[in-house]
Write an enzyme that holds these catalytic residues in place. Structure first.
Site, PDB file in Angstrom:
ATOM      1  N   HIS A 136      -7.292  -5.060  10.196  1.00 52.51           N
ATOM      2  CA  HIS A 136      -7.014  -4.805   8.774  1.00 52.51           C
ATOM      3  C   HIS A 136      -5.742  -5.518   8.334  1.00 52.51           C
ATOM      4  CE1 HIS A 136      -4.601  -0.769   9.444  1.00 52.51           C
ATOM      5  NE2 HIS A 136      -3.801  -1.800   9.498  1.00 52.51           N
ATOM      6  N   GLU A 196      -9.689  -2.120   5.416  1.00 55.30           N
ATOM      7  CA  GLU A 196     -10.342  -1.830   6.688  1.00 55.30           C
ATOM      8  C   GLU A 196     -11.612  -2.671   6.811  1.00 55.30           C
ATOM      9  OE1 GLU A 196      -8.497  -0.206   8.569  1.00 55.30           O
ATOM     10  OE2 GLU A 196      -8.046   1.851   7.978  1.00 55.30           O
ATOM     11  N   ASP A 254       0.828  -1.209   0.000  1.00 62.36           N
ATOM     12  CA  ASP A 254       0.000   0.000   0.000  1.00 62.36           C
ATOM     13  C   ASP A 254       0.863   1.261   0.000  1.00 62.36           C
ATOM     14  OD1 ASP A 254       0.935  -0.442   2.596  1.00 62.36           O
ATOM     15  OD2 ASP A 254      -1.035  -0.959   3.388  1.00 62.36           O
ATOM     16  N   ASN A 308      -7.590  -3.170  14.344  1.00 64.78           N
ATOM     17  CA  ASN A 308      -8.967  -3.455  13.922  1.00 64.78           C
ATOM     18  C   ASN A 308      -9.052  -4.661  12.984  1.00 64.78           C
ATOM     19  OD1 ASN A 308      -7.881  -2.447  11.586  1.00 64.78           O
ATOM     20  ND2 ASN A 308      -9.328  -0.766  11.323  1.00 64.78           N
TER      21      ASN A 308
END
Ligand code: PGA
Length: 241
Positions: free
Chosen positions: A138, A143, A67, A136
């Site tokens: 990810h 996400e 990313d 979380n």
């Protein structure tokens, strides 16, 4: 999933680098999917060490990073392009032309996604994809969402991710968007190595290991991958039985 638990991040760095040594010995022109963040740093330090000792070489290796932030110059000190050069590429014998990143400043995200997918395919697919994990759940910047994604796309970062990463940007507000490889692109990798260290990752790891596959916990998709190794320190593994 092959779950391995270590005493600390340093031990994981040694073990993860050993996995790369085995792969590069067998396949010197391997295609590596690479990750940023604090977690892979000990692994990269050990890869540099092995390279300096002449035990591995990256001269025929191709890499694809997961990313990149949007709205940030690629030479900005906080870009993932800069991170990878400072933490790995500048210290190994890789060829710059074999290093691939998503363009976070593209004006055409669909075309950029297609370009990346085609480049990965042309390279023969990713042999070993390295992943960290967000608090979380990810993976890359996928996400929690209503459905699993496929190829690379532009994502709006969640508050949880911003809370975790703002520290690197100091007083400057961090980007709100990123280009990220999708879940499909990650899952097509032949082998996956996920590393998690520290107590803040324990909940996400517990959710992953529970086996319940849901896009609300993006990492949970790894339960469906045929060859995933998970390396955890004691803290990250503290909530699994
Ligand atoms: P970290 O990030 O290694 O900095 O904890 C991991 C991730 O968000 O994927």
């Amino acid at each position: 999933m092959d779950i391995r638990i270590f005493n600390d991040a340093e031990e994981i760095g040694v073990a993860a680098a050993e996995l790369y040594r085995e792969l590069l010995t067998e396949k010197p022109n391997a295609v590596l999917g690479l990750a940023t963040g604090a977690t892979p740093v000990p692994t990269y330090k050990n890869l540099i060490k092995l390279c300096n000792e002449g035990k591995i070489s990256f001269k025929d290796v191709t890499t694809f990073n997961l990313d990149e932030y949007c709205d940030l110059d690629k030479n900005d000190k906080n870009s993932y392009y800069t991170f990878m050069h400072e933490n790995l590429f500048n210290s190994i014998d890789i060829m710059e032309e074999n290093v691939n990143f998503l363009d976070g400043n593209t004006a055409d995200c669909d075309a950029e996604s297609k370009r990346y997918a085609e480049a990965i395919k042309a390279a023969g697919g990713i042999d070993l994809q390295l992943l960290g994990i967000g608090t979380n759940g990810h993976i890359a910047f996928n996400e929690p969402a209503d459905k699993f994604t496929d190829e690379a796309f532009k994502v709006t970062l969640t508050q949880s991710t911003i809370n975790s990463n703002q520290k690197y940007f100091g007083d400057v507000p961090m980007p709100r968007y990123a280009m990220t490889m999708g879940i499909g692109s990650i899952m097509r990798s032949k082998k996956i190595l996920l590393i998690a260290t520290g107590e803040s990752k324990a909940n996400a790891i517990k959710a992953l290991i529970s086996g319940n596959v849901t896009p609300q916990i993006p990492c949970s998709i790894l339960n469906e991958h045929p060859d995933t190794v998970i390396m955890l320190d004691k803290e990250a593994a503290s909530l699994i039985k």
